[in-house]
Design an enzyme around this catalytic site. Structure first.
Site, PDB file in Angstrom:
ATOM      1  CD  GLU A  91      -1.689  -2.920   2.993  1.00 48.05           C
ATOM      2  OE1 GLU A  91      -2.404  -2.262   3.767  1.00 48.05           O
ATOM      3  OE2 GLU A  91      -0.471  -3.096   3.177  1.00 48.05           O
ATOM      4  CD  GLU A 100      -5.246   2.533   9.512  1.00 53.83           C
ATOM      5  OE1 GLU A 100      -4.440   2.326  10.436  1.00 53.83           O
ATOM      6  OE2 GLU A 100      -5.193   3.540   8.763  1.00 53.83           O
TER       7      GLU A 100
END
Length: 228
Positions: A91, A100
């Site tokens: 991730e 992100e």
């Protein structure tokens, strides 16, 4: 030559050794397993320019673990730790990313969750070790951990302990319950059909590769059902 009474003594010694060995394995703490060498072995693979290198730390992780004593309580603590860090590695790109990529351009507000109303001035995109997303996760995690997830979601990207706490909160609530089904079930719990069922086979394989690598490092069999 071994006399009968000596056999009994030897049996007691062997049994004591076996019991001591089993206790020592089960009594291992998260800190015993997530050594500086293990944690930094992941972090050091991130480029020097990565913002996460100065954000994520073993100390912050262990402080967060104190709030989640159930972490590591699965069938084999080493296997659970390997699974957790496999997902974190994937991730965050070896702890490179805190937020992100292009997350601010994406809408993660689900208005059907009226219990966790979105703040129109805030974004609920991926942040932290497991890239927490969606208003309902930020709201619930904030209530559990003790920060304003709906009005200050950026806290997950500015406070490293809270950041790890959100990852552990999601893990013990949504991932740990299925870990006994195999690593593949943990992939589904994190990213569902975005990756599973042919959604993104390369991402699934990358997670499996990290998992098996960490299992090898920690000296534990990865078990069955690795894919999803």
């Amino acid at each position: 030559m071994v006399f009968p009474y000596m056999r009994n003594c030897l049996l007691v010694i062997v049994l004591a050794g076996i019991l001591a060995g089993s206790v020592s394995v089960k009594a291992q703490s998260v800190a015993d397993i997530v050594t500086p060498e293990f944690f930094n072995g992941i972090l050091d693979q991130a480029d020097a320019s990565c913002e996460g290198r100065n954000f994520y730390s073993r100390a912050a992780f262990l402080e967060a673990v104190n709030s989640f004593p159930q972490f590591g309580s699965a069938d084999d603590i080493r296997r659970e730790i390997a699974a957790f860090f496999a997902h974190v590695t994937h991730e965050t790109g070896h702890f490179c990313f805190i937020e992100e990529i292009d997350g601010a351009t994406r809408d993660y507000c689900d208005e059907t969750y009226t219990q966790y109303p979105c703040n129109p001035d805030r974004g609920y995109y991926g942040r932290g070790p497991l890239q927490l997303t969606w208003n309902f996760n930020y709201g619930a995690a904030g209530q559990s951990i003790g920060f304003d997830g709906l009005n200050s979601p950026e806290t997950v990207a500015t406070d490293p302990v809270i950041s790890f706490e959100t990852a552990l909160w999601y893990w013990v609530n949504s991932v740990q319950p299925v870990i006994g089904q195999g690593f593949g079930a943990t992939i589904r719990a994190i990213n569902g059909d975005i990756e599973c069922d042919g959604g993104d086979p390369a991402a699934v394989q990358a997670r499996i590769n990290y998992y098996t690598e960490y299992c090898n490092q920690l000296g534990v069999d990865p078990g069955p059902n690795l894919t999803c």
